[in-house]
Design a protein around this motif. Structure first.
Motif, PDB file in Angstrom:
ATOM      1  N   ARG A  73       0.809  -1.225   0.000  1.00 19.30           N
ATOM      2  CA  ARG A  73       0.000   0.000   0.000  1.00 19.30           C
ATOM      3  C   ARG A  73       0.841   1.274   0.000  1.00 19.30           C
ATOM      4  N   PRO A  74       1.804   1.441   0.913  1.00 18.14           N
ATOM      5  CA  PRO A  74       2.589   2.685   0.860  1.00 18.14           C
ATOM      6  C   PRO A  74       3.469   2.787  -0.388  1.00 18.14           C
ATOM      7  N   ALA A  76       2.870   1.490  -3.376  1.00 18.93           N
ATOM      8  CA  ALA A  76       2.002   1.799  -4.513  1.00 18.93           C
ATOM      9  C   ALA A  76       1.564   3.260  -4.486  1.00 18.93           C
ATOM     10  N   PHE A  77       1.334   3.794  -3.292  1.00 17.17           N
ATOM     11  CA  PHE A  77       0.942   5.198  -3.179  1.00 17.17           C
ATOM     12  C   PHE A  77       2.077   6.113  -3.648  1.00 17.17           C
ATOM     13  N   SER A  80       2.381   5.790  -7.404  1.00 10.30           N
ATOM     14  CA  SER A  80       1.290   6.508  -8.048  1.00 10.30           C
ATOM     15  C   SER A  80       1.631   7.992  -8.140  1.00 10.30           C
ATOM     16  N   SER A 117      -2.822   0.841  -3.805  1.00 11.99           N
ATOM     17  CA  SER A 117      -2.689   1.528  -2.520  1.00 11.99           C
ATOM     18  C   SER A 117      -3.997   1.478  -1.738  1.00 11.99           C
TER      19      SER A 117
END
Length: 129
Positions: A73-74, A76-77, A80, A117
């Motif tokens: 999640r972090p 991918a953030f 992004s 994310s």
């Protein structure tokens, strides 16, 4: 009644496969920038301490972490955001439409990473949710 091609119980598996395929494709951008493989001529004289060098490090490390599904999640953030900067900071300056400014891939990566994310890694990941 809705007809599903893939039963709902397999959606985490498909999500995991999408993460792995996306990571493998994205990882190539980092290896091309940092190691010259696969060879991309525009990266031949790239400086590691440049914006492209920093992008290469993010792509290599972030792509590897996404591949194995660690800190999905972090990571991918952050990726992004990197792709949003790539699109709006470089591609969008050339023309409005992504097909004209060659920014389709950056825009697509941006939204796929934003999905991960929010949704997590799916199956086949070291992250346990």
């Amino acid at each position: 009644m809705t007809m599903r091609i893939i039963p709902e119980r397999y959606l985490p598996h498909v999500q995991g496969l999408l993460r792995i395929a996306t990571a493998l494709l994205f990882l190539q951008h980092g290896t091309a920038k940092l190691f010259g493989y696969p060879h991309v001529a525009m990266f031949d004289k790239m400086n590691l301490l440049s914006a492209l060098g920093a992008a290469g490090v993010l792509e290599l490390v972030g792509g590897a972490l996404l591949l194995v599904g660690l800190f999905t999640r972090p990571v991918a953030f952050i990726l992004s955001g990197e792709m949003a900067v790539a699109y709006f900071g470089f591609h969008a300056l050339e023309a409005f439409w992504p097909i004209h400014n060659k920014g389709e891939l950056a825009a697509l990566y941006c939204f796929v990473f934003l999905f991960f994310s929010a949704a997590g890694p799916g199956k086949f990941a070291l992250d346990r949710e």
